[in-house]
Motif scaffolding. Structure first.
Motif, PDB file in Angstrom:
ATOM      1  N   ILE A 138       0.799  -1.107  -0.259  1.00  0.00           N
ATOM      2  CA  ILE A 138      -0.109   0.565   0.084  1.00  0.00           C
ATOM      3  C   ILE A 138       1.096   1.653  -0.343  1.00  0.00           C
ATOM      4  N   GLU A 139       0.700   1.984  -0.988  1.00  0.00           N
ATOM      5  CA  GLU A 139       1.861   3.355  -1.147  1.00  0.00           C
ATOM      6  C   GLU A 139       0.725   4.501  -0.560  1.00  0.00           C
ATOM      7  N   ILE A 140      -0.460   4.381  -0.733  1.00  0.00           N
ATOM      8  CA  ILE A 140      -1.160   5.691  -0.134  1.00  0.00           C
ATOM      9  C   ILE A 140      -1.399   6.392   1.017  1.00  0.00           C
ATOM     10  N   HIS A 141      -1.102   7.116   1.957  1.00  0.00           N
ATOM     11  CA  HIS A 141      -1.130   7.781   3.283  1.00  0.00           C
ATOM     12  C   HIS A 141      -2.038   8.397   2.516  1.00  0.00           C
ATOM     13  N   CYS A 142      -3.676   9.159   1.856  1.00  0.00           N
ATOM     14  CA  CYS A 142      -4.239   9.597   2.542  1.00  0.00           C
ATOM     15  C   CYS A 142      -5.640   9.275   3.001  1.00  0.00           C
ATOM     16  N   ASN A 143      -5.867   9.955   3.869  1.00  0.00           N
ATOM     17  CA  ASN A 143      -6.949   9.927   4.255  1.00  0.00           C
ATOM     18  C   ASN A 143      -8.751   8.725   3.761  1.00  0.00           C
ATOM     19  N   ILE A 144      -9.108   7.803   4.242  1.00  0.00           N
ATOM     20  CA  ILE A 144      -9.841   6.675   3.671  1.00  0.00           C
ATOM     21  C   ILE A 144     -11.253   7.985   3.721  1.00  0.00           C
ATOM     22  N   GLU A 145     -11.339   8.342   1.926  1.00  0.00           N
ATOM     23  CA  GLU A 145     -13.186   8.706   1.637  1.00  0.00           C
ATOM     24  C   GLU A 145     -14.092   7.706   1.511  1.00  0.00           C
ATOM     25  N   GLY A 196       9.238  12.649   1.520  1.00  0.00           N
ATOM     26  CA  GLY A 196       8.490  12.155   2.383  1.00  0.00           C
ATOM     27  C   GLY A 196       7.469  11.208   2.110  1.00  0.00           C
ATOM     28  N   SER A 197       6.316  10.920   2.693  1.00  0.00           N
ATOM     29  CA  SER A 197       4.804  10.223   2.806  1.00  0.00           C
ATOM     30  C   SER A 197       4.047  10.210   1.103  1.00  0.00           C
ATOM     31  N   THR A 198       4.106  12.004   1.397  1.00  0.00           N
ATOM     32  CA  THR A 198       3.458  11.391  -0.380  1.00  0.00           C
ATOM     33  C   THR A 198       4.038  11.023  -0.742  1.00  0.00           C
ATOM     34  N   ALA A 199       4.818  11.083  -1.592  1.00  0.00           N
ATOM     35  CA  ALA A 199       6.229   9.784  -2.234  1.00  0.00           C
ATOM     36  C   ALA A 199       4.938   9.033  -2.744  1.00  0.00           C
ATOM     37  N   GLY A 200       4.591   8.484  -1.927  1.00  0.00           N
ATOM     38  CA  GLY A 200       3.687   7.225  -2.155  1.00  0.00           C
ATOM     39  C   GLY A 200       2.394   7.290  -2.969  1.00  0.00           C
ATOM     40  N   ASN A 201       1.434   8.758  -2.829  1.00  0.00           N
ATOM     41  CA  ASN A 201       0.648   9.275  -3.000  1.00  0.00           C
ATOM     42  C   ASN A 201       0.744   9.268  -4.413  1.00  0.00           C
ATOM     43  N   VAL A 202       2.551  10.031  -4.727  1.00  0.00           N
ATOM     44  CA  VAL A 202       2.014   9.855  -6.167  1.00  0.00           C
ATOM     45  C   VAL A 202       3.020   9.178  -7.238  1.00  0.00           C
ATOM     46  N   ARG A 203       3.632   8.467  -6.818  1.00  0.00           N
ATOM     47  CA  ARG A 203       3.582   6.824  -7.274  1.00  0.00           C
ATOM     48  C   ARG A 203       2.275   6.613  -7.492  1.00  0.00           C
ATOM     49  N   HIS A 204       1.538   6.324  -6.582  1.00  0.00           N
ATOM     50  CA  HIS A 204       0.444   5.576  -6.448  1.00  0.00           C
ATOM     51  C   HIS A 204      -0.808   5.905  -7.640  1.00  0.00           C
ATOM     52  N   VAL A 205      -0.439   7.392  -8.162  1.00  0.00           N
ATOM     53  CA  VAL A 205      -1.310   8.190  -9.534  1.00  0.00           C
ATOM     54  C   VAL A 205      -0.119   7.807 -10.700  1.00  0.00           C
ATOM     55  N   LYS A 230      11.769  11.012  -5.738  1.00  0.00           N
ATOM     56  CA  LYS A 230      12.281  10.862  -4.611  1.00  0.00           C
ATOM     57  C   LYS A 230      13.216  11.578  -4.054  1.00  0.00           C
ATOM     58  N   VAL A 231      13.018  12.350  -2.881  1.00  0.00           N
ATOM     59  CA  VAL A 231      14.338  13.170  -2.611  1.00  0.00           C
ATOM     60  C   VAL A 231      14.371  12.468  -0.666  1.00  0.00           C
ATOM     61  N   ARG A 232      15.258  11.310  -1.084  1.00  0.00           N
ATOM     62  CA  ARG A 232      15.511  11.189   0.279  1.00  0.00           C
ATOM     63  C   ARG A 232      16.635  11.432   1.082  1.00  0.00           C
ATOM     64  N   CYS A 233      17.048  12.510   0.515  1.00  0.00           N
ATOM     65  CA  CYS A 233      18.437  13.179   1.351  1.00  0.00           C
ATOM     66  C   CYS A 233      18.431  13.803   0.975  1.00  0.00           C
ATOM     67  N   PHE A 234      17.386  15.806   2.343  1.00  0.00           N
ATOM     68  CA  PHE A 234      17.850  16.744   1.726  1.00  0.00           C
ATOM     69  C   PHE A 234      19.561  17.185   1.786  1.00  0.00           C
ATOM     70  N   ARG A 235      19.583  16.759   2.736  1.00  0.00           N
ATOM     71  CA  ARG A 235      20.786  18.137   3.282  1.00  0.00           C
ATOM     72  C   ARG A 235      21.611  16.999   3.488  1.00  0.00           C
ATOM     73  N   PRO A 236      23.392  15.947   3.287  1.00  0.00           N
ATOM     74  CA  PRO A 236      23.165  16.712   1.612  1.00  0.00           C
ATOM     75  C   PRO A 236      22.589  16.911   0.443  1.00  0.00           C
ATOM     76  N   VAL A 274      -3.927  14.886   1.736  1.00  0.00           N
ATOM     77  CA  VAL A 274      -2.808  15.301   0.209  1.00  0.00           C
ATOM     78  C   VAL A 274      -3.843  13.616  -0.361  1.00  0.00           C
ATOM     79  N   LYS A 275      -4.991  14.150  -1.245  1.00  0.00           N
ATOM     80  CA  LYS A 275      -5.846  13.533  -2.061  1.00  0.00           C
ATOM     81  C   LYS A 275      -5.986  13.384  -3.311  1.00  0.00           C
ATOM     82  N   LEU A 276      -5.879  11.597  -3.626  1.00  0.00           N
ATOM     83  CA  LEU A 276      -4.626  11.379  -4.392  1.00  0.00           C
ATOM     84  C   LEU A 276      -5.597  12.726  -6.400  1.00  0.00           C
ATOM     85  N   GLU A 277      -6.860  12.604  -5.877  1.00  0.00           N
ATOM     86  CA  GLU A 277      -7.332  13.796  -6.952  1.00  0.00           C
ATOM     87  C   GLU A 277      -6.173  15.253  -7.239  1.00  0.00           C
ATOM     88  N   LEU A 278      -5.342  15.622  -5.701  1.00  0.00           N
ATOM     89  CA  LEU A 278      -4.194  16.815  -6.148  1.00  0.00           C
ATOM     90  C   LEU A 278      -3.475  16.293  -7.126  1.00  0.00           C
TER      91      LEU A 278
END
Lengths: 192, 395
Positions: free
Chosen positions: A61-68, B273-282, B297-303, B364-368
């Motif tokens: 499961i990759e998504i981390h948003c709320n369940i709507e 961060g966690s939003t990378a998963g949402n982005v990959r899913h879309v 996905k950026v896993r190291c920000f500094r450096p 961070v909805k998938l529609e966004l």
């Protein structure tokens, strides 16, 4: 074939919905599924309406948003029906399972779901809990009802996980009572 | 090879577990939501004798980091955790830890800063600390939070680096969600991180040294800063080497950036961060429909991985950067500024748009994410697209 099941739990704080959301996720893991479980965080006080969530999938499961748009909604306290829109966003082939003595037909009318393809299920989880655990803890019986109404699990993996996890902190008597309540709710839930 | 156990656990639980396995000599900590369960669970390990750490309960985060600085200068392996206002209260000592070249490892549960009060996720706390001289790793999942914590110890303590490391995970989303995580056996982690031998311990009485002394009035302050710059530059190789070694051990990938679909992508989203998963899913869904989309996905920000970003995004038709933090009055958020700067030396100009999103835990909805890819495909097709910064999904 990717199969993602999204579950939303409605309860009052103190009824064990967060624990139930977690137990379902852990049971899924024992069946080698992927899962997430999370409460909705906010000010917490005993008796206040709360929500919790569980996701179960056969792939990561990759998504981390709320369940709507949940596939299943579990309501641990029927007094919430008057103040929370428990059917909000539910998928058209989803199921709402309520802890109540009412019939699925009466519940459907109360939820305003006449003519909807959403399934409605009822189980007297509080009654079962009062008989088995001698107190009103509807969370474990509702796991049994959820498993049956969704076809997510058989009753055995739930019983086996409960035995394992509760074995660490509870007496055999309490474990047996929980197993009895899960099994009874699994058998007694009626889906309309 | 290590024995790995698959468990259901929150990000905070596995960070505490990783810390126990790394066996710090000292932890000084103060609780703050949503970090608290890390130091709480660690304290339980200490109380049960499962780790032999001197656990110092302090009266604030200012004191927590002060105690960490003192203990680290004395020669101890030191860890702590914080979040948001707590990180802000550590401000002075964050600079001191880096300037004194102390390899402290700290978990940060990324959370919004006041005002108004908010306990949920954004990167405002950690991005504000991006110029304190700490190395900063970010986790997408509880698994990465566990892995990053272990790698942080090796990176920080490497003798060519000797810098503190922040291991960041998204507040609530990662810290408090129960996820499927693989944890390694204690011996494998202990073997991987090894024993810590401090280079300049205050408690090494045979070789007395001074830490953090006055370096003004023609003293070497300027040269100290140059040495810090050189150390964090050297850390690039160490981060990649440690990551490769950890990947070998764990079977899980690590890169300063991690890409998806970039081999033939025409447009891409850069995210932390966690939003990378949402982005990959879309992105997976759009790929299935034939769109050439990618994810960085950026896993190291500094450096900051400038070269990797420049290479990954070269020749694209459009790029979106998702920033979960503000840099008020700047051209865009912190990640945008880095990404666009990284692209400056590329021969071909790539349009880059910044999206500020998810502040204070805004969902961070998938529609966004779909709408961002839509904007990118519009730009790629020459259709008019948003000019300037976008507040994604704000009411």
């Amino acid at each position: 074939m990717q199969q993602l099941t999204e579950i939303r739990w409605h309860a009052r704080a103190g009824q064990g919905a967060v624990t139930a959301a977690k137990l379902v996720a852990e049971t899924a893991l024992e069946l080698d599924q992927y899962m997430q479980a999370m409460p909705e965080y906010g000010p917490e006080r005993m008796g206040a309406p709360i929500k919790a969530f569980t996701r179960i999938s056969n792939v990561p499961i990759e998504i981390h948003c709320n369940i709507e748009h949940p596939n299943a909604v579990v309501v641990l306290d029927e007094t919430l029906l008057a103040i929370v829109d428990v059917a909000e966003g539910i998928e058209s082939d989803g199921v709402i399972i309520v802890n109540t003595c009412k019939t699925p037909e009466a519940l459907r009318a109360e939820l305003g779901l006449q003519g909807s393809t959403v399934r409605v299920a009822s189980v007297d989880a509080s009654g079962i809990s009062l008989e088995t655990l001698k107190r009103d803890m509807p969370n474990t019986p509702m796991i049994g009802a959820l498993a049956k109404a969704t076809g997510l699990f058989e009753v055995d993996p739930i019983v086996s996980h409960l035995t394992k996890t509760f074995g660490k902190k509870f007496s055999q008597e309490i474990i047996d009572a929980n197993i009895a309540s899960v099994t009874r709710a699994y058998e007694e839930v009626s889906v309309g | 090879m290590p024995t790995q156990k698959t468990i259901a656990a929150t990000g905070n639980t596995v960070v505490a577990e990783a810390m126990r396995q790394c066996a710090p000599d000292v932890m000084a900590a103060y609780p703050i939501t949503p970090q608290t369960t890390i130091v709480e669970e660690f304290a339980a390990f200490v109380a049960k004798g499962r780790v032999h750490t001197e656990y110092i309960t302090v009266e604030s985060e200012h004191s927590a980091m002060s105690a960490c600085v003192g203990a680290s200068a004395a020669g101890a392996r030191v860890m702590t955790a914080t979040s948001s206002q707590g990180l802000a209260l550590m401000w002075e000592e964050l600079h001191i830890a880096a300037g004194m070249r102390l390899p402290i490892v700290m978990a940060n549960a990324n959370r919004a800063l006041s005002a108004p009060i908010n306990i949920h996720c954004d990167h405002g706390d950690i991005m504000g600390a991006r110029d304190t001289g700490w190395i900063a790793l970010f986790a997408e999942t509880a698994q990465e939070a566990y892995d990053n914590t272990i790698m942080s110890v090796r990176i920080a303590e490497n003798e060519s680096v000797l810098l503190p490391v922040m291991s960041c995970l998204d507040g609530f989303i990662t810290t408090h969600s129960i996820d499927r995580v693989q944890v390694m056996d204690d011996e494998s982690v202990a073997g991987f991180v090894g024993e810590y031998t401090p280079a300049n311990a205050l408690l090494d009485l045979e070789n007395p040294v001074t830490h953090g002394s006055f370096a003004g009035l023609g003293g070497p302050y300027f040269e100290f800063k140059k040495a810090q710059r050189e150390a964090i530059e050297r850390s690039r190789k160490v981060i990649n080497d440690v990551g490769a070694e950890f990947s070998e051990l764990s079977g899980r990938p690590f890169g300063m950036i991690e890409t998806w679909g970039m081999e033939d992508a025409e447009v891409a989203i850069v995210v932390i961060g966690s939003t990378a998963g949402n982005v990959r899913h879309v992105a997976r869904g759009l790929r299935d429909a034939g769109a050439k989309v990618g994810v960085v996905k950026v896993r190291c920000f500094r450096p900051f991985p400038f070269a990797e970003i420049a290479e990954a995004l070269a020749g694209l038709k459009a790029v979106a950067v998702l920033d979960r933090a503000e840099s008020f009055g700047a051209e865009g958020g912190p990640l945008f500024l880095e990404v666009r700067s990284a692209l400056y030396d590329n021969a071909e100009r790539v349009p880059v748009i910044d999206y500020i999103y998810g502040l204070g835990g805004s969902d961070v909805k998938l529609e966004l994410i779909e709408s961002v890819y839509k904007d990118l495909s519009d730009i790629a097709a020459g259709v008019e697209a948003p000019a300037g910064l976008v507040y994604l999904g704000s009411r």
